[in-house]
Write an enzyme that holds these catalytic residues in place. Structure first.
Site, short mmCIF file in Angstrom:
data_model
loop_
_atom_site.label_atom_id
_atom_site.label_comp_id
_atom_site.label_asym_id
_atom_site.label_seq_id
_atom_site.Cartn_x
_atom_site.Cartn_y
_atom_site.Cartn_z
N SER A 278 50.60 33.36 33.55
CA SER A 278 49.45 32.78 32.85
C SER A 278 49.95 32.18 31.54
CB SER A 278 48.45 33.91 32.54
OG SER A 278 47.43 33.45 31.68
N TYR B 74 46.36 42.33 28.94
CA TYR B 74 46.61 41.23 29.88
C TYR B 74 47.89 40.50 29.46
CZ TYR B 74 45.59 37.20 32.92
OH TYR B 74 45.64 36.22 33.89
P1 NDP Z 1 40.53 35.80 41.73
O1 NDP Z 1 39.78 36.94 41.14
O2 NDP Z 1 39.78 34.71 42.38
O3 NDP Z 1 41.64 36.35 42.73
C1 NDP Z 1 42.32 37.55 42.51
C2 NDP Z 1 42.92 38.01 43.82
O4 NDP Z 1 43.66 39.22 43.58
C3 NDP Z 1 41.88 38.32 44.87
O5 NDP Z 1 42.28 37.73 46.09
C4 NDP Z 1 41.90 39.82 44.97
O6 NDP Z 1 41.65 40.23 46.32
C5 NDP Z 1 43.34 40.12 44.61
N1 NDP Z 1 43.52 41.50 44.17
C6 NDP Z 1 42.97 42.09 43.09
N2 NDP Z 1 43.31 43.40 43.07
C7 NDP Z 1 44.08 43.61 44.15
C8 NDP Z 1 44.73 44.75 44.68
N3 NDP Z 1 44.65 45.94 44.08
N4 NDP Z 1 45.44 44.64 45.83
C9 NDP Z 1 45.51 43.43 46.46
N5 NDP Z 1 44.94 42.32 45.99
C10 NDP Z 1 44.22 42.41 44.86
O7 NDP Z 1 41.40 35.22 40.51
P2 NDP Z 1 42.51 34.06 40.40
O8 NDP Z 1 42.68 33.35 41.66
O9 NDP Z 1 42.20 33.30 39.19
O10 NDP Z 1 43.78 34.95 40.07
C11 NDP Z 1 45.02 34.83 40.72
C12 NDP Z 1 46.14 35.01 39.70
O11 NDP Z 1 46.10 33.94 38.77
C13 NDP Z 1 46.05 36.29 38.87
O12 NDP Z 1 47.34 36.86 38.76
C14 NDP Z 1 45.59 35.79 37.50
O13 NDP Z 1 46.02 36.63 36.46
C15 NDP Z 1 46.26 34.43 37.46
N6 NDP Z 1 45.68 33.49 36.51
C16 NDP Z 1 44.41 33.01 36.67
C17 NDP Z 1 43.88 32.13 35.74
C18 NDP Z 1 42.48 31.63 35.82
O14 NDP Z 1 41.98 31.05 34.85
N7 NDP Z 1 41.79 31.78 36.95
C19 NDP Z 1 44.67 31.67 34.59
C20 NDP Z 1 45.98 32.23 34.53
C21 NDP Z 1 46.46 33.08 35.46
P3 NDP Z 1 40.79 41.51 46.77
O15 NDP Z 1 39.74 41.75 45.73
O16 NDP Z 1 40.25 41.11 48.10
O17 NDP Z 1 41.80 42.62 46.88
#
Ligand code: NDP
Length: 249
Positions: free
Chosen positions: A145, A158
């Site tokens: 990020s 974070y």
């Molecule tokens: P979402 O919340 O849309 O996606 C997060 C994903 O992580 C989901 O598919 C969720 O699946 C999965 N997840 C969460 N906890 C677990 C777990 N314990 N085991 C397995 N899977 C897990 O967010 P984003 O797509 O935005 O996030 C993706 C990445 O991008 C993250 O690392 C985030 O920090 C990073 N990011 C996002 C930004 C943004 O503005 N959106 C900016 C910078 C970085 P499920 O709940 O089904 O397990």
């Protein structure tokens, strides 16, 4: 011939947002994708959209045994593993003084422990793929990020998790790059996804306001960056990509 034909890619957090978009983009390049997350229904729906080849694996990456089993399953079903996208993550913002401690634990568990468990389990397979597969290179890409580069008030833990995976990636890169395992980091700015749905309501409102000040990125923008990294010729390693909405300060 598509650029990733014959490869196998594991994407964590493939049930929404950036992970889902990345899985779609990798599949479009010819990779066989393994979709890992906790919400099986979402993964099944995505696999349906991608066609018969996708592998659905319900797993919680914070549980090292489940992470290990997920990697083992991919290799069992698909025979190898060329690309790992460490994408699963949570962002539970808020000042340290008010924070429920469980939020800190959850961020460390998903954003750090999850990355470590999946990477640790995958490394032997990535090393093997780099030695034997036609492509002769393999990839680990971790979705960090802007918060992995700049710390801000209200984002301390974070920041800790994302700075941490950045440090780990660089050290790991130095260890395995001569064996043609490329280790990369993608650092998105504000991107439309479900990430902010997990914030406490008052913080969610503040984040929604922040989004009104800019045109945010789409998950597909980040997926394109990942695809760029993993489709380079084996002589070229794109180690880091920082992508912000133009209007993000
Ligand atoms: P979402 O919340 O849309 O996606 C997060 C994903 O992580 C989901 O598919 C969720 O699946 C999965 N997840 C969460 N906890 C677990 C777990 N314990 N085991 C397995 N899977 C897990 O967010 P984003 O797509 O935005 O996030 C993706 C990445 O991008 C993250 O690392 C985030 O920090 C990073 N990011 C996002 C930004 C943004 O503005 N959106 C900016 C910078 C970085 P499920 O709940 O089904 O397990």
């Amino acid at each position: 011939m598509a650029r990733l034909d014959g490869t196998v890619a594991l994407v964590t957090g493939a049930s929404s947002g950036i992970g889902e978009a990345t899985a779609v983009a990798l599949a479009a390049e010819g990779a066989r994708v393994a979709l890992v997350a906790r919400r099986r229904d979402r993964l099944e729906a995505l696999a349906g959209r991608l066609g018969g080849e996708a592998i659905v694996i319900e797993a919680d990456v914070t549980d090292a045994e489940q992470a290990k089993a997920a990697v083992a399953r991919v290799v069992e079903v698909a025979g190898r593993l060329d690309i790992v996208i460490n994408n699963a993550g949570v962002m539970l913002l808020g000042s340290a003084v008010d924070a429920p401690y469980e939020e800190w634990e959850r961020m460390v568990a998903v954003n750090v422990d999850g990355v470590l468990a999946v990477t640790h389990a995958a490394l032997p397979h990535l090393l093997a793929a780099a030695e034997t597969a036609d492509r002769r290179v393999s990839d680990v890409v971790t979705i960090s990020s802007t918060a992995g580069r700049i710390a801000r008030a209200g984002s301390g833990v974070y920041n800790l998790t994302k700075f941490g995976v950045g440090a780990f990636s660089e050290a790991l890169r130095q260890e395995v790059t001569q064996r043609h395992v490329r280790v990369g980091l993608v650092e998105p700015g504000a991107t439309v996804s479900e990430l902010r749905d997990h914030l406490r309501p008052e913080l969610r409102a503040a984040q929604a306001k922040r989004f009104e000040t800019m045109e945010p990125l789409q998950a597909t923008d980040i997926a394109e960056a990942v695809v760029y990294m993993v489709t380079r010729d084996r002589r070229q390693a794109v180690n880091e990509m920082l992508i912000r909405p133009t209007e993000q300060e």
